[in-house]
Design a protein around this motif. Structure first.
Motif, PDB file in Angstrom:
ATOM      1  N   SER A   1       0.800  -1.276   0.079  1.00 26.37           N
ATOM      2  CA  SER A   1      -0.103   0.052  -0.048  1.00 26.37           C
ATOM      3  C   SER A   1       0.923   1.239   0.040  1.00 26.37           C
ATOM      4  N   ILE A   2       0.306   2.487  -0.526  1.00 29.35           N
ATOM      5  CA  ILE A   2       0.908   3.738  -0.591  1.00 29.35           C
ATOM      6  C   ILE A   2       0.469   4.445   0.620  1.00 29.35           C
ATOM      7  N   LYS A   3       1.278   5.135   1.530  1.00 31.04           N
ATOM      8  CA  LYS A   3       0.867   5.926   2.405  1.00 31.04           C
ATOM      9  C   LYS A   3       0.279   7.252   2.027  1.00 31.04           C
ATOM     10  N   ALA A   4      -0.924   7.570   2.353  1.00 27.32           N
ATOM     11  CA  ALA A   4      -1.631   8.641   1.922  1.00 27.32           C
ATOM     12  C   ALA A   4      -0.758  10.045   2.514  1.00 27.32           C
ATOM     13  N   ARG A   5      -0.560  10.909   1.822  1.00 23.00           N
ATOM     14  CA  ARG A   5      -0.080  12.001   2.130  1.00 23.00           C
ATOM     15  C   ARG A   5      -0.493  13.403   1.605  1.00 23.00           C
ATOM     16  N   ALA A   6      -1.524  13.287   0.627  1.00 22.17           N
ATOM     17  CA  ALA A   6      -1.978  14.703  -0.342  1.00 22.17           C
ATOM     18  C   ALA A   6      -3.565  14.323  -0.152  1.00 22.17           C
ATOM     19  N   ASN A   7      -4.054  15.704  -0.552  1.00 23.67           N
ATOM     20  CA  ASN A   7      -5.432  15.578  -0.494  1.00 23.67           C
ATOM     21  C   ASN A   7      -5.814  15.409  -1.965  1.00 23.67           C
ATOM     22  N   ALA A   8      -7.158  15.427  -2.206  1.00 21.24           N
ATOM     23  CA  ALA A   8      -7.522  14.862  -3.558  1.00 21.24           C
ATOM     24  C   ALA A   8      -7.184  15.774  -4.649  1.00 21.24           C
ATOM     25  N   SER A   9      -7.625  16.966  -4.306  1.00 26.19           N
ATOM     26  CA  SER A   9      -7.223  18.320  -5.213  1.00 26.19           C
ATOM     27  C   SER A   9      -6.124  18.453  -5.538  1.00 26.19           C
ATOM     28  N   GLU A  10      -5.129  18.347  -4.632  1.00 28.31           N
ATOM     29  CA  GLU A  10      -3.652  18.409  -4.918  1.00 28.31           C
ATOM     30  C   GLU A  10      -3.193  17.213  -5.709  1.00 28.31           C
TER      31      GLU A  10
ATOM     32  N   SER B   1      -4.923  15.746  -7.844  1.00 20.70           N
ATOM     33  CA  SER B   1      -5.658  16.056  -9.454  1.00 20.70           C
ATOM     34  C   SER B   1      -4.746  17.146 -10.001  1.00 20.70           C
ATOM     35  N   ARG B   2      -4.422  18.354  -9.190  1.00 20.35           N
ATOM     36  CA  ARG B   2      -3.781  19.257  -9.893  1.00 20.35           C
ATOM     37  C   ARG B   2      -2.332  18.949 -10.474  1.00 20.35           C
ATOM     38  N   ASP B   3      -1.892  18.122  -9.591  1.00 20.74           N
ATOM     39  CA  ASP B   3      -0.455  17.934  -9.814  1.00 20.74           C
ATOM     40  C   ASP B   3      -0.390  17.046 -11.158  1.00 20.74           C
ATOM     41  N   ILE B   4      -1.373  16.098 -11.341  1.00 22.92           N
ATOM     42  CA  ILE B   4      -1.238  15.111 -12.362  1.00 22.92           C
ATOM     43  C   ILE B   4      -1.913  15.869 -13.572  1.00 22.92           C
ATOM     44  N   SER B   5      -2.611  16.787 -13.512  1.00 20.48           N
ATOM     45  CA  SER B   5      -2.989  17.393 -14.745  1.00 20.48           C
ATOM     46  C   SER B   5      -1.961  18.386 -15.260  1.00 20.48           C
ATOM     47  N   SER B   6      -1.136  19.090 -13.933  1.00 20.27           N
ATOM     48  CA  SER B   6      -0.254  19.890 -14.607  1.00 20.27           C
ATOM     49  C   SER B   6       1.057  19.130 -15.173  1.00 20.27           C
ATOM     50  N   ALA B   7       1.221  17.785 -14.700  1.00 20.08           N
ATOM     51  CA  ALA B   7       2.479  16.909 -15.174  1.00 20.08           C
ATOM     52  C   ALA B   7       2.127  16.520 -16.553  1.00 20.08           C
ATOM     53  N   LEU B   8       0.759  16.133 -16.814  1.00 21.92           N
ATOM     54  CA  LEU B   8       0.380  15.886 -18.277  1.00 21.92           C
ATOM     55  C   LEU B   8       0.503  17.000 -19.368  1.00 21.92           C
TER      56      LEU B   8
ATOM     57  N   ASP C   1       1.048   5.659 -25.447  1.00 22.08           N
ATOM     58  CA  ASP C   1       0.412   6.887 -24.675  1.00 22.08           C
ATOM     59  C   ASP C   1      -0.184   6.527 -23.514  1.00 22.08           C
ATOM     60  N   ARG C   2      -0.976   5.422 -23.672  1.00 21.35           N
ATOM     61  CA  ARG C   2      -2.133   5.107 -22.299  1.00 21.35           C
ATOM     62  C   ARG C   2      -1.036   4.773 -21.225  1.00 21.35           C
ATOM     63  N   GLN C   3      -0.126   4.071 -21.626  1.00 18.53           N
ATOM     64  CA  GLN C   3       0.790   3.557 -20.511  1.00 18.53           C
ATOM     65  C   GLN C   3       1.658   4.919 -19.842  1.00 18.53           C
ATOM     66  N   ALA C   4       2.050   5.618 -20.943  1.00 21.65           N
ATOM     67  CA  ALA C   4       2.533   6.941 -20.220  1.00 21.65           C
ATOM     68  C   ALA C   4       1.739   7.638 -19.267  1.00 21.65           C
ATOM     69  N   VAL C   5       0.661   8.013 -19.658  1.00 21.17           N
ATOM     70  CA  VAL C   5      -0.377   8.668 -18.978  1.00 21.17           C
ATOM     71  C   VAL C   5      -0.663   8.058 -17.681  1.00 21.17           C
ATOM     72  N   VAL C   6      -0.738   6.710 -17.488  1.00 26.34           N
ATOM     73  CA  VAL C   6      -1.007   6.114 -16.146  1.00 26.34           C
ATOM     74  C   VAL C   6       0.188   6.269 -15.430  1.00 26.34           C
ATOM     75  N   GLY C   7       1.348   6.066 -15.942  1.00 24.25           N
ATOM     76  CA  GLY C   7       2.573   6.297 -15.476  1.00 24.25           C
ATOM     77  C   GLY C   7       2.854   7.734 -14.656  1.00 24.25           C
ATOM     78  N   THR C   8       2.303   8.754 -15.459  1.00 24.45           N
ATOM     79  CA  THR C   8       2.439  10.084 -14.850  1.00 24.45           C
ATOM     80  C   THR C   8       1.395  10.042 -13.821  1.00 24.45           C
ATOM     81  N   ALA C   9       0.487   9.546 -13.551  1.00 25.58           N
ATOM     82  CA  ALA C   9      -0.675   9.733 -12.632  1.00 25.58           C
ATOM     83  C   ALA C   9       0.031   8.843 -11.326  1.00 25.58           C
ATOM     84  N   TYR C  10       0.707   7.667 -11.618  1.00 24.97           N
ATOM     85  CA  TYR C  10       1.287   6.713 -10.261  1.00 24.97           C
ATOM     86  C   TYR C  10       2.424   7.738  -9.961  1.00 24.97           C
ATOM     87  N   ALA C  11       3.072   8.560 -10.687  1.00 26.46           N
ATOM     88  CA  ALA C  11       4.278   9.379 -10.069  1.00 26.46           C
ATOM     89  C   ALA C  11       3.741  10.459  -9.192  1.00 26.46           C
ATOM     90  N   ALA C  12       2.549  10.789  -9.006  1.00 28.81           N
ATOM     91  CA  ALA C  12       2.023  11.942  -8.048  1.00 28.81           C
ATOM     92  C   ALA C  12       2.013  11.539  -6.610  1.00 28.81           C
TER      93      ALA C  12
END
Length: 217
Positions: A143-152, A154-161, A192-203
């Motif tokens: 499991s991954i330790k939760a450290r950020a809220n949902a809005s943060e 979402s914003r981080d992933i959108s900015s990274a994309l 492209d699909r794999q790249a987008v999913v990888g970007t999301a995982y990096a947040a």
């Protein structure tokens, strides 16, 4: 746009091109751009090599892996031997935090558990045990330790994309709930699909990514 027959030929050629894959007992079928692979493999790590190879072929819209690992002669190991080797591999992997991941082995199948701070650490743990001799499969329950809220998140992933200049950025919806990210929209290829999913995982704070992206026909 490739026909299913052309895709089948291209996939078969790509599998044969990859020296890490033994194609002797692999069957390829294609329907509406969805590639189904069936048969047996000598090692578990080949299963991932097969998936990577198919993802490289343009025109593939989806992959179904119906592959069974039948260990090559001389590759059989006891569960105790595999567990010891896995624990050793985790300790020597610089991207896996020390004492954060536990290993259980049953009938050659490794189960990883524990908690890490980042998704890349979780992925690195699995990558370190995947190629071990005697492994028939891996279940990653870290499991991954939760450290950020949902809005943060979402914003981080959108900015990274947008930073990555992905043409699909404006066509992808990012929904976050409790560290679980759901991606919806359309991309041009499996790569492209794999790249987008990888970007999301990096947040930071992402525990899981639900991939509901579709590859354009």
């Amino acid at each position: 746009m490739k026909t299913d027959e052309q895709l089948k030929k291209d996939v078969a050629a790509e599998l044969a091109w990859d020296p890490a894959i033994n194609t002797t007992h692999i069957g390829v079928a294609v329907r509406s751009g969805i590639v189904t692979l069936s048969g047996t493999l000598d090692t578990y790590v080949q299963k991932h090599a097969v998936e990577r190879a198919v993802r490289r072929v343009s025109g593939v819209r989806g992959i179904a892996l119906d592959l069974e690992v039948r260990l090559a002669p001389g590759h059989a190991r006891t569960d105790s031997e595999i567990a010891q080797a896995a624990a050793h591999a985790l300790r020597w992997h610089s991207l896996v935090p020390e004492d954060k991941v536990k290993v259980e082995v049953e009938d050659g199948w490794i189960r990883l558990s524990g908690e890490t701070d980042w998704a890349y650490q979780r992925a690195s743990a699995e990558q370190s045990v995947r190629p071990l001799v005697g492994v028939r499969g891996v279940t990653n329950d870290i499991s991954i330790k939760a450290r950020a809220n949902a809005s943060e998140i979402s914003r981080d992933i959108s900015s990274a994309l947008e930073r990555h200049a992905r043409r699909e950025a404006q066509r992808i919806a990012v929904d976050v709930e409790g560290g679980v990210v759901t991606l919806r929209g359309t991309v041009e290829s499996l790569a492209d699909r794999q790249a987008v999913v990888g970007t999301a995982y990096a947040a930071r704070g992402v525990s899981r990514v639900v991939d509901q992206l579709e590859v354009a026909a």
